[in-house]
Design a protein around this motif. Sequence first.
Motif, PDB file in Angstrom:
ATOM      1  N   GLY A  45      30.941  12.761  43.207  1.00 27.62           N
ATOM      2  CA  GLY A  45      30.133  13.245  41.910  1.00 27.62           C
ATOM      3  C   GLY A  45      28.790  12.451  41.782  1.00 27.62           C
ATOM      4  O   GLY A  45      27.830  12.800  41.439  1.00 27.62           O
ATOM      5  N   LEU A  46      28.746  11.132  42.523  1.00 26.83           N
ATOM      6  CA  LEU A  46      27.538  10.496  42.573  1.00 26.83           C
ATOM      7  C   LEU A  46      26.783  10.287  43.845  1.00 26.83           C
ATOM      8  O   LEU A  46      25.760   9.401  44.073  1.00 26.83           O
ATOM      9  N   LEU A  61      18.363   0.705  39.937  1.00 29.78           N
ATOM     10  CA  LEU A  61      18.298  -1.023  39.414  1.00 29.78           C
ATOM     11  C   LEU A  61      18.139  -1.000  37.924  1.00 29.78           C
ATOM     12  O   LEU A  61      18.790  -2.069  37.239  1.00 29.78           O
ATOM     13  N   ARG A  62      17.084  -0.190  37.416  1.00 33.37           N
ATOM     14  CA  ARG A  62      16.858  -0.229  35.750  1.00 33.37           C
ATOM     15  C   ARG A  62      18.405   0.052  34.944  1.00 33.37           C
ATOM     16  O   ARG A  62      18.575  -0.670  34.029  1.00 33.37           O
ATOM     17  N   ALA A  63      19.133   0.996  35.433  1.00 32.12           N
ATOM     18  CA  ALA A  63      20.519   1.346  34.830  1.00 32.12           C
ATOM     19  C   ALA A  63      21.199   0.125  34.982  1.00 32.12           C
ATOM     20  O   ALA A  63      21.960  -0.333  33.905  1.00 32.12           O
ATOM     21  N   ILE A  64      21.132  -0.658  36.067  1.00 34.04           N
ATOM     22  CA  ILE A  64      22.246  -1.746  36.339  1.00 34.04           C
ATOM     23  C   ILE A  64      22.011  -3.125  35.425  1.00 34.04           C
ATOM     24  O   ILE A  64      22.533  -3.475  34.613  1.00 34.04           O
ATOM     25  N   ARG A  65      20.421  -3.155  35.613  1.00 33.49           N
ATOM     26  CA  ARG A  65      19.760  -4.376  34.817  1.00 33.49           C
ATOM     27  C   ARG A  65      20.223  -4.105  33.154  1.00 33.49           C
ATOM     28  O   ARG A  65      20.481  -4.955  32.353  1.00 33.49           O
ATOM     29  N   GLU A  66      19.966  -2.868  32.562  1.00 33.28           N
ATOM     30  CA  GLU A  66      20.356  -2.612  31.400  1.00 33.28           C
ATOM     31  C   GLU A  66      21.597  -2.972  30.977  1.00 33.28           C
ATOM     32  O   GLU A  66      21.971  -3.303  29.736  1.00 33.28           O
ATOM     33  N   TYR A  67      22.808  -2.290  31.801  1.00 35.68           N
ATOM     34  CA  TYR A  67      23.973  -2.746  31.606  1.00 35.68           C
ATOM     35  C   TYR A  67      24.395  -4.279  31.401  1.00 35.68           C
ATOM     36  O   TYR A  67      25.195  -4.631  30.728  1.00 35.68           O
ATOM     37  N   LEU A  68      23.758  -4.878  32.459  1.00 31.60           N
ATOM     38  CA  LEU A  68      24.032  -6.288  32.439  1.00 31.60           C
ATOM     39  C   LEU A  68      23.506  -7.002  31.240  1.00 31.60           C
ATOM     40  O   LEU A  68      24.312  -8.214  31.007  1.00 31.60           O
ATOM     41  N   LEU A  86      25.372   3.409  37.033  1.00 31.91           N
ATOM     42  CA  LEU A  86      24.732   4.276  38.184  1.00 31.91           C
ATOM     43  C   LEU A  86      25.260   5.724  37.522  1.00 31.91           C
ATOM     44  O   LEU A  86      24.197   6.704  38.201  1.00 31.91           O
ATOM     45  N   SER A  87      26.307   5.899  36.988  1.00 35.36           N
ATOM     46  CA  SER A  87      26.938   7.338  36.572  1.00 35.36           C
ATOM     47  C   SER A  87      25.764   7.935  35.588  1.00 35.36           C
ATOM     48  O   SER A  87      25.892   9.147  35.492  1.00 35.36           O
ATOM     49  N   THR A  88      24.853   7.087  34.879  1.00 34.83           N
ATOM     50  CA  THR A  88      23.629   7.583  33.974  1.00 34.83           C
ATOM     51  C   THR A  88      22.519   8.144  34.842  1.00 34.83           C
ATOM     52  O   THR A  88      21.702   8.683  34.152  1.00 34.83           O
ATOM     53  N   VAL A  89      22.512   7.780  35.918  1.00 35.73           N
ATOM     54  CA  VAL A  89      21.170   8.140  36.690  1.00 35.73           C
ATOM     55  C   VAL A  89      21.238   9.569  36.923  1.00 35.73           C
ATOM     56  O   VAL A  89      22.190   9.972  37.767  1.00 35.73           O
ATOM     57  N   THR A  90      20.137  10.505  36.913  1.00 32.17           N
ATOM     58  CA  THR A  90      20.250  11.773  37.249  1.00 32.17           C
ATOM     59  C   THR A  90      19.546  12.087  38.494  1.00 32.17           C
ATOM     60  O   THR A  90      18.762  11.371  39.288  1.00 32.17           O
ATOM     61  N   PRO A  91      20.234  13.110  39.325  1.00 35.18           N
ATOM     62  CA  PRO A  91      19.371  13.603  40.623  1.00 35.18           C
ATOM     63  C   PRO A  91      17.780  13.620  40.538  1.00 35.18           C
ATOM     64  O   PRO A  91      17.106  13.078  41.490  1.00 35.18           O
TER      65      PRO A  91
END
Length: 256
Positions: A108-109, A140-147, A235-240
């Motif tokens: 799915g990803l 990268l932005r999604a990972i950083r915000e989660y961190l 990463l599951s929040t990033v859209t195609p």
Amino acid sequence: MHATTSARQKESVRVGPHFSEQTFDFLEELEHRNNREWFEEHKPTYELELKARMLEVIEAINVRLETFAPEHLRPAPKAMLRIYRDVRFSNDKTPYKTHLAANWPRQGLEKTGGAGFFLQVGVHGVMVAAGAWSPGSPQLRAIREYLLDHHDELRQLLAAEPVTRLAEPLDGRPLLRAPQGFPAEHPAADLLRVRSWALISRLPGDAALGDDFVDAVAERFQALAPLVDFLNVPLSTVTPLEREASAGRRNVTVGR
């Protein structure tokens, strides 16, 4: 009695799929004769000693993944990467890769750059990796915000004994300073600078010749699975659409 015991001992030995000396002979020769004429002449060897063996290894790894990472199961033909190089935008016009490779992204990803598992076998050795290799700017932005709120959890994952024993320390190609929009004094500042979220374990090429090759790969995948799971939450929040926009494929503005 002795014969029966010996038979049972043989049955208990786990013989797994692996590669052959011919596999590496082919890849070594391919490094020096990387042209279509040579490849076509030796294609039967490629089909038997490289492609067929790689598919068997992938199938065996799938069996192991089912026990600790079932969301990454993938049909062997899809998991195996093509040996043909994409030379359209490369100065190197040699048509073939000189290694075999396979990857297992999260189901799915696949189209949004999710974290996953990777295996590469070549004459210079075996690379077993997991995580997100050089993710794009939305990832990268999604990972950083989660961190910002989960950095302690990640530090624990990276410090786990199986990870430190089986994988190299995270390199990550860090930035010299905090990325734009993120606080330089945050407790996760060092992690926020990281640009590549893949952990790597290297094995000598001879490891791929043994009956326990799949065991060695699966052991490393299992050790690194918690990192893959951790990364796939953001990463599951990033859209195609975001991924395509970051690659310049569509003329759209992506919310940052």
